[in-house]
Design a protein around this motif. Structure first.
Motif, short mmCIF file in Angstrom:
data_model
loop_
_atom_site.label_atom_id
_atom_site.label_comp_id
_atom_site.label_asym_id
_atom_site.label_seq_id
_atom_site.Cartn_x
_atom_site.Cartn_y
_atom_site.Cartn_z
N THR A 22 0.84 -1.21 0.00
CA THR A 22 0.00 0.00 0.00
C THR A 22 0.87 1.25 0.00
N LYS A 70 -13.60 -2.92 -0.59
CA LYS A 70 -12.90 -4.11 -1.09
C LYS A 70 -13.33 -4.43 -2.53
N PHE A 326 -11.84 -2.07 3.99
CA PHE A 326 -10.68 -1.18 3.97
C PHE A 326 -11.10 0.18 4.54
N ILE A 343 -6.10 -3.07 5.41
CA ILE A 343 -5.90 -3.55 4.03
C ILE A 343 -5.54 -5.04 4.08
N GLY A 347 -5.90 -6.94 -0.67
CA GLY A 347 -5.10 -5.72 -0.62
C GLY A 347 -4.03 -5.62 -1.69
#
Ligand SMILES: Cc1cc2nc3c(=O)[nH]c(=O)nc-3n(C[C@H](O)[C@H](O)[C@H](O)COP(=O)(O)OP(=O)(O)OC[C@H]3O[C@@H](n4cnc5c(N)ncnc54)[C@H](O)[C@@H]3O)c2cc1C
Length: 487
Positions: A22, A70, A326, A343, A347
């Motif tokens: 991320t 998501k 999320f 996440i 993810g």
């Protein structure tokens, strides 16, 4: 603490906390603009948290509940992967997934999943048991399956490392081994203190995986929390060819997508993961009872799994959020503090789309985004001696004999490839850092033969003693003391 010139510190436009998938994609997205960006990561490498241990599936998006973050980011992210894999030079194959009905009563669930897929905008097809058996000979007796052709498999280590390398090549500053311990806000600036230094920024983006709740709470008490959910796996050698050709899922349950069987981009097979809520955010141990349970669930799905070729077991920790979705939003009190937490799966596939949303929607609403003229979306191509045609390999070795010197015999990784990763903008600092980048140590002997050579190469590169070379994060030194002279 307020800023005065005597502090002599850079003021960043954005600080990103966490260099998992991320944080790395957010950093890359930010690097497209003329912003001064810094990433703070507590580990000595990128991608060492949840990103280090997962199923590596680029999910199609048939499973998340419609309307959730998501579902939205999974579907958007999946579509971005052909371009991303090309730009970042990452192995990626759209092999498709089969979600298999093993019992007659599960057939109606396939219809429900197909409906959900349609709502999410994902192309799927329901197959009969005979059609499944033709595609997957080791699933001869199913009652049908949901086929999602856009699902894929990826090399998750390279995906994260190359995304961050691209960000750094485009001007982002990466500060590894910097654990954020407190954050203060004063005079429109955040003071982010790590165990090494204090960094000052106008905007903070929290992408700290299993620790995202702790980082968020440093600035304002949030109404969500993260609990790790452990997943344990078997890794099988690539000796058996075409054992399965697609990602094979059972029907999903409230615990998630269930135990899957899949090949990886290096033609190994993964069997797992389990799903167990735990308290310790760092416990990545495996245990026999859980793995036996994984085995019995996988055996219901695919016949004759060759466990005798198992070369390793491992586990990863999903950052599961109390909101069951999320969290991608500005803090309720500080709109220059953006939380990107919870996440968990999916993810990996969602990361590029999350990053785009965070930068184009959230950051853009609080900071001017000016395109960088010299932004380059591509990383320098990586040399892959094992994968190139013989004539190209011969030329590579002629031009640079290091490509002819094998360091890892199992995976055919040469000295030339290790020298290449050491010369890049996000080089490995540890034996596992080398392993994640070029697969030295990923093979049948699990580093038994190549690890000592890798230790010496790292020691030479960093000008340190082999005794100081870590296996993984700082303090995990491989060698305890010198017992004989090594040339
Ligand atoms: C078992 C399992 C299977 C999965 N399978 C899939 C799959 O097939 N497909 C898919 O799409 N997704 C999958 N996922 C989900 C995916 O792996 C995660 O969603 C993703 O890796 C999360 O990335 P992240 O960057 O948010 O978190 P992380 O990768 O955990 O990164 C967070 C980073 O923050 C750093 N950090 C934490 N605290 C601090 C601090 N105080 N200071 C500085 N740095 C800090 C950590 O060291 C870490 O590097 C799976 C996950 C698991 C565990």
């Amino acid at each position: 603490m307020s800023y005065n010139k005597n502090m002599n510190k850079d003021i960043y436009d954005v600080i990103v906390v966490g260099a998992g998938i991320t944080g790395s994609f957010i950093a890359r997205e930010l690097s497209k603009y003329t912003l001064k960006v810094c990433v703070l990561e507590k580990a000595n490498d990128v991608g060492n948290g949840a990103t280090n241990a997962n199923s590596a599936i680029i999910h199609s998006g048939y499973d998340p509940i419609p309307g959730t973050n998501k579902a939205k980011f999974n579907v958007l992210g999946n579509k971005m992967f052909d371009q991303i894999a090309d730009e970042l030079d990452v192995s990626f194959r759209r092999i498709g997934s089969l979600t298999v009905a093993n019992f007659p009563e599960q057939v109606s669930m396939l219809e429900e999943l197909a409906k959900r897929s349609k709502e999410n905008g994902v192309e799927v097809k329901i197959l009969s048991g005979e059609e499944v058996a033709k595609m997957e000979p080791n699933i001869p007796n199913s009652y049908g399956a949901l086929y999602a052709p856009t699902a894929g498999i990826i090399n998750p280590f390279n995906l994260c490392i190359h995304a961050m390398e691209n960000a750094v090549d485009n001007g982002v500053k990466l500060c590894l081994s910097n654990k954020v311990i407190s954050i203060k806000y004063e005079d429109e600036l955040f003071y982010v203190t790590t165990d090494k230094d204090t960094y000052v920024s106008k905007i903070v983006i929290n992408a700290a995986g299993n620790y995202a709740d702790q980082i968020a709470n440093m600035i304002n008490k949030v109404d969500w929390s993260i609990t790790p959910r452990k997943g344990e796996y078997y890794v099988l050698d690539h000796k058996v060819k075409n054992f399965v050709n697609h990602v094979i899922f059972p029907l999903p349950s409230e615990k998630g997508k269930g135990v899957l069987v899949t090949k990886t981009t290096s033609d190994n097979y993964l069997v797992g993961p389990s799903s167990e809520v735990i308290n310790d955010k760092d416990d990545v141990s495996t245990d026999k009872m859980t793995l036996d349970n994984v085995k019995s669930q996988a055996n219901l799905l695919v016949k004759g799994i060759p466990y005798n070729t198992c070369i390793r077991t491992f586990s990863g920790l999903r950052p599961s959020c109390s909101r069951h979705d999320f969290v991608i939003e500005k803090d309720s009190k500080f709109d220059h503090f953006i939380n990107v937490g919870g996440i968990e799966s999916p993810g990996l596939v969602s990361a590029p789309a999350i990053a785009k949303y965070v930068v184009e929607e959230l950051v853009s609403s609080i900071s001017l985004l000016i395109n960088k003229k010299d932004y380059n979306s591509r990383v320098r191509r990586y040399p892959h001696i094992k994968e190139v045609k013989p004539e190209i390999r011969d030329k590579m070795i002629k031009d640079n004999p290091d490509f002819g010197e094998m360091i890892c015999d199992c995976e055919q990784i040469s000295l030339g490839e290790i020298n290449d990763i050491l010369s890049r903008s996000v080089p490995p600092r540890s034996v596992k850092g080398v392993k994640r980048r070029v697969r030295a140590g990923f093979g049948r002997c699990q580093g038994g033969f190549c690890s000592p050579k890798v230790v010496l190469l790292l020691a030479k590169h960093y000008g340190i003693s082999p005794l100081e070379v870590p296996l993984d994060d700082e303090g995990s030194n491989v060698l305890l003391e010198k017992v004989k002279v090594v040339d």
